[in-house]
Motif scaffolding. Structure first.
Motif, PDB file in Angstrom:
ATOM      1  N   LYS A 166       0.700  -1.256   0.168  1.00  0.00           N
ATOM      2  CA  LYS A 166       0.134  -0.096  -0.061  1.00  0.00           C
ATOM      3  C   LYS A 166       0.881   1.393   0.112  1.00  0.00           C
ATOM      4  O   LYS A 166       0.672   2.086  -0.461  1.00  0.00           O
ATOM      5  CB  LYS A 166      -0.740  -0.053   1.071  1.00  0.00           C
ATOM      6  CG  LYS A 166      -1.886  -0.983   1.194  1.00  0.00           C
ATOM      7  CD  LYS A 166      -2.953  -0.951   2.444  1.00  0.00           C
ATOM      8  CE  LYS A 166      -4.088  -2.158   2.322  1.00  0.00           C
ATOM      9  NZ  LYS A 166      -4.927  -2.100   3.805  1.00  0.00           N
ATOM     10  N   SER A 167       2.057   1.048   0.796  1.00  0.00           N
ATOM     11  CA  SER A 167       2.757   2.392   0.939  1.00  0.00           C
ATOM     12  C   SER A 167       3.512   2.706  -0.491  1.00  0.00           C
ATOM     13  O   SER A 167       3.733   3.771  -0.885  1.00  0.00           O
ATOM     14  CB  SER A 167       3.971   1.856   1.846  1.00  0.00           C
ATOM     15  OG  SER A 167       4.818   3.082   1.798  1.00  0.00           O
ATOM     16  N   ILE A 168       3.944   1.617  -1.172  1.00  0.00           N
ATOM     17  CA  ILE A 168       4.519   1.821  -2.780  1.00  0.00           C
ATOM     18  C   ILE A 168       3.527   2.348  -3.424  1.00  0.00           C
ATOM     19  O   ILE A 168       4.016   3.089  -4.307  1.00  0.00           O
ATOM     20  CB  ILE A 168       5.081   0.296  -3.233  1.00  0.00           C
ATOM     21  CG1 ILE A 168       6.290  -0.268  -2.190  1.00  0.00           C
ATOM     22  CG2 ILE A 168       5.505   0.373  -4.553  1.00  0.00           C
ATOM     23  CD1 ILE A 168       6.608  -1.504  -2.564  1.00  0.00           C
ATOM     24  N   THR A 169       2.331   1.758  -3.450  1.00  0.00           N
ATOM     25  CA  THR A 169       1.379   2.280  -4.298  1.00  0.00           C
ATOM     26  C   THR A 169       0.888   3.755  -4.268  1.00  0.00           C
ATOM     27  O   THR A 169       0.812   4.521  -5.014  1.00  0.00           O
ATOM     28  CB  THR A 169      -0.134   1.651  -4.056  1.00  0.00           C
ATOM     29  OG1 THR A 169      -0.107   0.079  -4.559  1.00  0.00           O
ATOM     30  CG2 THR A 169      -1.130   2.173  -5.068  1.00  0.00           C
ATOM     31  N   LYS A 170       0.924   4.103  -2.900  1.00  0.00           N
ATOM     32  CA  LYS A 170       0.688   5.716  -2.373  1.00  0.00           C
ATOM     33  C   LYS A 170       1.759   6.311  -2.786  1.00  0.00           C
ATOM     34  O   LYS A 170       1.688   7.653  -3.568  1.00  0.00           O
ATOM     35  CB  LYS A 170       0.704   5.642  -0.944  1.00  0.00           C
ATOM     36  CG  LYS A 170       0.325   6.993  -0.568  1.00  0.00           C
ATOM     37  CD  LYS A 170       0.152   7.033   1.101  1.00  0.00           C
ATOM     38  CE  LYS A 170      -0.037   8.486   1.721  1.00  0.00           C
ATOM     39  NZ  LYS A 170      -0.161   8.542   3.202  1.00  0.00           N
TER      40      LYS A 170
END
Length: 237
Positions: A166-170
């Motif tokens: 999720k952090s990478i996508t953000k």
């Protein structure tokens, strides 16, 4: 009098023919090392389908050229029909814009070896892809780790990896937003917005929309982005 009329008519026809030639405002040239025979197609996406704009037969000479009428900068595709052999490496996307562009590549590594010049939008898009590929690689690594964690029934590790994804996508979404805002004077901005972060929060889409120059806002992808944002607002999404 009759001769004068014929002369006048000839001038009109010449001007008409000249005007028709001038509508071809985009020239694509290129060379495919190692290609002896095959068919090239210049394609565009229309209603989610690839349609051919031009067909080029290669027979001995691996150089090619194509002239098109390009109303607005647009992502087009150079597709190679290899004939007897099948390959997934047969389609090169390129951000076409008015003027002259050149694509040089090889038969063995048609997509990977492609060197595309002559388009500022393409130059910016290459810059964008280089950064985004890092996020994609990071996510692929995590997918493998998550698969192993599932096999080991390690729920805690799975949850940790999902949070990291999720952090990478953000970060990818944030980078794309900043890229689009910083390059609002080029058509690549609305293109990457529609292609990569169409589902981002509306407030970010509004920011990107406001950053577009008047010229970009009237372009193919500028209009599509404006229509898309209007539709999302109407639907309350």
């Amino acid at each position: 009098m009759y001769k004068s009329f014929l002369a006048f008519l000839s001038v009109i026809l010449l001007v008409s023919c000249s005007d028709k030639k001038q509508t071809k405002d985009f020239l694509l040239t290129g060379y495919i090392k190692g290609l002896k025979k095959g068919t090239l197609y210049i394609q565009r996406i229309n209603e989610n389908k690839l349609i051919a704009l031009d067909t080029i037969k290669i027979n001995g000479d691996a150089h090619f050229s194509s002239e098109l009428d390009l109303k607005s900068p647009e992502m087009l595709y150079l597709f190679l029909d290899r004939g007897v052999s099948n390959s997934l490496d047969n389609n090169i996307p390129f951000f076409a814009e008015k003027g002259t562009m050149n694509i040089e590549t090889s038969l063995d590594f048609f997509t990977a070896d492609a060197k595309i010049t002559g388009s500022k939008n393409q130059e910016l898009y290459d810059e964008y892809k280089k950064v985004v590929s890092r996020y994609v690689d990071q996510d692929l690594t995590l997918i493998e780790k998550k698969f192993n964690a599932f096999k080991d029934k390690n729920t805690e590790e799975v949850n940790r990896i999902e949070e990291e994804q999720k952090s990478i996508t953000k970060r990818k979404y944030l980078y794309t937003t900043n890229f689009a805002v910083n390059h609002g004077d080029h058509e690549v901005a609305p293109y990457v917005t529609l292609a990569e972060i169409y589902d981002i929060n509306l407030k970010f889409l509004d920011t990107i929309q406001k950053s577009m120059s008047p010229k970009v806002a009237k372009s193919l992808y500028g209009k599509k982005l404006n229509d898309f944002i209007a539709a999302r607002k109407k639907d309350g999404r």
